[in-house]
Design an enzyme around this catalytic site. Sequence first.
Site, PDB file in Angstrom:
ATOM      1  N   SER A  42      36.167  31.557 124.937  1.00  0.00           N
ATOM      2  CA  SER A  42      36.719  30.227 124.658  1.00  0.00           C
ATOM      3  C   SER A  42      35.964  29.464 123.573  1.00  0.00           C
ATOM      4  O   SER A  42      36.478  28.489 123.047  1.00  0.00           O
ATOM      5  CB  SER A  42      36.735  29.387 125.931  1.00  0.00           C
ATOM      6  OG  SER A  42      35.433  29.344 126.479  1.00  0.00           O
ATOM      7  N   ASP A 330      34.262  19.241 127.334  1.00  0.00           N
ATOM      8  CA  ASP A 330      34.564  19.402 128.749  1.00  0.00           C
ATOM      9  C   ASP A 330      33.350  20.016 129.430  1.00  0.00           C
ATOM     10  O   ASP A 330      32.263  20.036 128.839  1.00  0.00           O
ATOM     11  CB  ASP A 330      35.871  20.194 128.961  1.00  0.00           C
ATOM     12  CG  ASP A 330      35.769  21.658 128.572  1.00  0.00           C
ATOM     13  OD1 ASP A 330      34.636  22.173 128.376  1.00  0.00           O
ATOM     14  OD2 ASP A 330      36.825  22.316 128.475  1.00  0.00           O
ATOM     15  N   HIS A 333      32.430  23.370 127.198  1.00  0.00           N
ATOM     16  CA  HIS A 333      32.656  23.531 125.759  1.00  0.00           C
ATOM     17  C   HIS A 333      32.190  22.321 124.975  1.00  0.00           C
ATOM     18  O   HIS A 333      32.231  21.202 125.484  1.00  0.00           O
ATOM     19  CB  HIS A 333      34.147  23.790 125.502  1.00  0.00           C
ATOM     20  CG  HIS A 333      34.672  24.934 126.308  1.00  0.00           C
ATOM     21  ND1 HIS A 333      35.485  24.762 127.403  1.00  0.00           N
ATOM     22  CD2 HIS A 333      34.464  26.260 126.181  1.00  0.00           C
ATOM     23  CE1 HIS A 333      35.762  25.947 127.920  1.00  0.00           C
ATOM     24  NE2 HIS A 333      35.158  26.870 127.203  1.00  0.00           N
TER      25      HIS A 333
END
Length: 366
Positions: A42, A330, A333
Site C-alpha cells: 500500500s 491514516d 500510511h
Amino acid sequence: MAKLSFHSICLLIVFFTSFLITDAAHFGPLKNHVALFIFGDSLFDAGNNNYINTTFKANYKPYGETFFHYPTGRSSDGRLIPDFTAEYAKLPLIPPYLQPGIDHQLTNGVNFASSGAGALVETRQGLVIDLQTQLGYFENVSRQLRKKLGDAEAESLLSRAVYLFSVGGNDYLFPFEINSTVLRSYSPEQFVGLVTGNITAVVKAIYKTGGRKFGFLNMLPLSRTPYAKALLGGGQCFEQITPYVKLHNQELPKRLQKLESELKGFKYSLLPFYSFLEQRINHPSKYGFKEAKAACCGSGPFRGIFSCGGKRGVEEYYLCQNASEYVFFDSIHLTERAYQQFAKPSWNGKPALSGSYNLKALFESN
Ligand SMILES: *[C@@H]1O[C@H](CO)[C@@H](O)[C@H](O)[C@H]1NC(C)=O
Ligand SMILES: *[C@@H]1O[C@H](CO)[C@@H](O)[C@H](O)[C@H]1NC(C)=O
Ligand SMILES: *[C@@H]1O[C@H](CO)[C@@H](O)[C@H](O)[C@H]1NC(C)=O
Ligand SMILES: *[C@@H]1O[C@H](CO)[C@@H](O)[C@H](O)[C@H]1NC(C)=O
Ligand SMILES: *[C@@H]1O[C@H](CO)[C@@H](O)[C@H](O)[C@H]1NC(C)=O
C-alpha cells in the site's frame, strides 16, 4: 469571428508542439527513455486494489483529498513516493496494471503494487496480489512490450528501466494480526530469511527478464505506527515486531550486495525509510510537522484503528483539518507531505545507505 490574440496563438503553438513531442516520444526510438515499474504494498499501490475483491482499499473519501481531490486508491491524502519519483524522472503518473485500457502506455512503466500484499503468498492470501503474482503480471507486460516494440527495443527498455519495491511490512504484521503459529514455529531470523529470500527470488526473475536497476525502501519502524500501537491497545509500543524489522534491515542490504556481486550489471538504491520516519516521529517540529504520533484520519488511541473513511467495519472516525501538519495520514500510511519529504532526497540526495545509488543516478546510469 473572434480575433486570435498573440497570446492565444502562442498557447496554440505550445499546445501543438507538445503534442508533436509526446507523439515522437511515443512512436520514435525510445533511446533515453527510462521506464518505472513499481512492485509491493500500500505504500506504492496507486489503485490496483480498486479492481479486486478485498477490504484493503482506499477508493473512498477522504483518501486523495489533498492532491487529486477524489479517491484514486492511493492510501494517502495525495501522492505516493513513486508518484514523486515519476515526476522527477519526467514521466507521467504510472498507471496501475489492473486499470482498464493501459496497454498503450506500457512504455512508461506499470504499477503492480497491491495494498495489504507481502512477499509471501500466505500473507492475506485471497485478498491481495502477492509479490509472486505481481511478477507474473510483469512478465506478461514484458511479453506485450516485445510484441509491440520488437525484441531489441523491448530488451533495451527493460534494461534501462527502474524497478521500485516496497514490500515485507505486511509479512511481519499479518502473523501478529491473526496470532499465527508462524510466530512460534520459526525464529525471527528464519522468518526474515523467508521474506527476504522471496524478495530476492523475484528480483532475480526480473533480472532474467532483462531488469538491471532496482530500488528498495528499507523497513519502516512498524512498532511506532499508530496502527501497531492500537493493535495491542493501551498505547504501548508494539515491540514484539521490532526484532523482525531490525533483522530485515540487516538482511536486505546483505542480499542486495550479494546480488550485485553475482549478477553482471545489477545496480540498486536502498532508501533509508526507517531513519527518515524515526527522525520525524522523534522531532516532528524540526521537519515542519505538528503531529507525528497520532494519525490525521482514524479512530481510537493515536487514531490507530484502521477506520479512515468508515468503510472497514467501524463507521465513525476522526479527520484532521490539515493533513500536511501530520506525518501519518491514516493509522499506517503517511501523508503526501511526508512522502514528498522522503522522495526528494531519495531522488538526488546523498545515498545514506552504503553501496547504494540515489534514484537519479539509477535512472541516469546505463
Ligand atoms: C468478495 O469476497 C467476499 C468475502 O471473501 C465474498 O463474500 C463475496 O462474495 C465476494 N464478492 C465477489 C463479487 O466475488
Ligand atoms: C496477459 O495479458 C493478456 C493481454 O492483455 C491478457 O489477456 C492475459 O489475461 C494476461 N495474463 C495474465 C496472467 O495476467
Ligand atoms: C496466541 O496463541 C498462543 C498459542 O495458541 C496463545 O498462547 C496466546 O495467548 C495467543 N495470544 C494472543 C494475543 O491471543
Ligand atoms: C518463499 O516463501 C515460502 C513460503 O511462502 C517458502 O516456503 C520458500 O522457501 C521461500 N523461498 C525462499 C527462496 O526463501
Ligand atoms: C496546512 O499545514 C501546512 C503545514 O503546516 C501549511 O503550510 C498550510 O498553510 C496549512 N494549510 C491550511 C489551509 O491551513
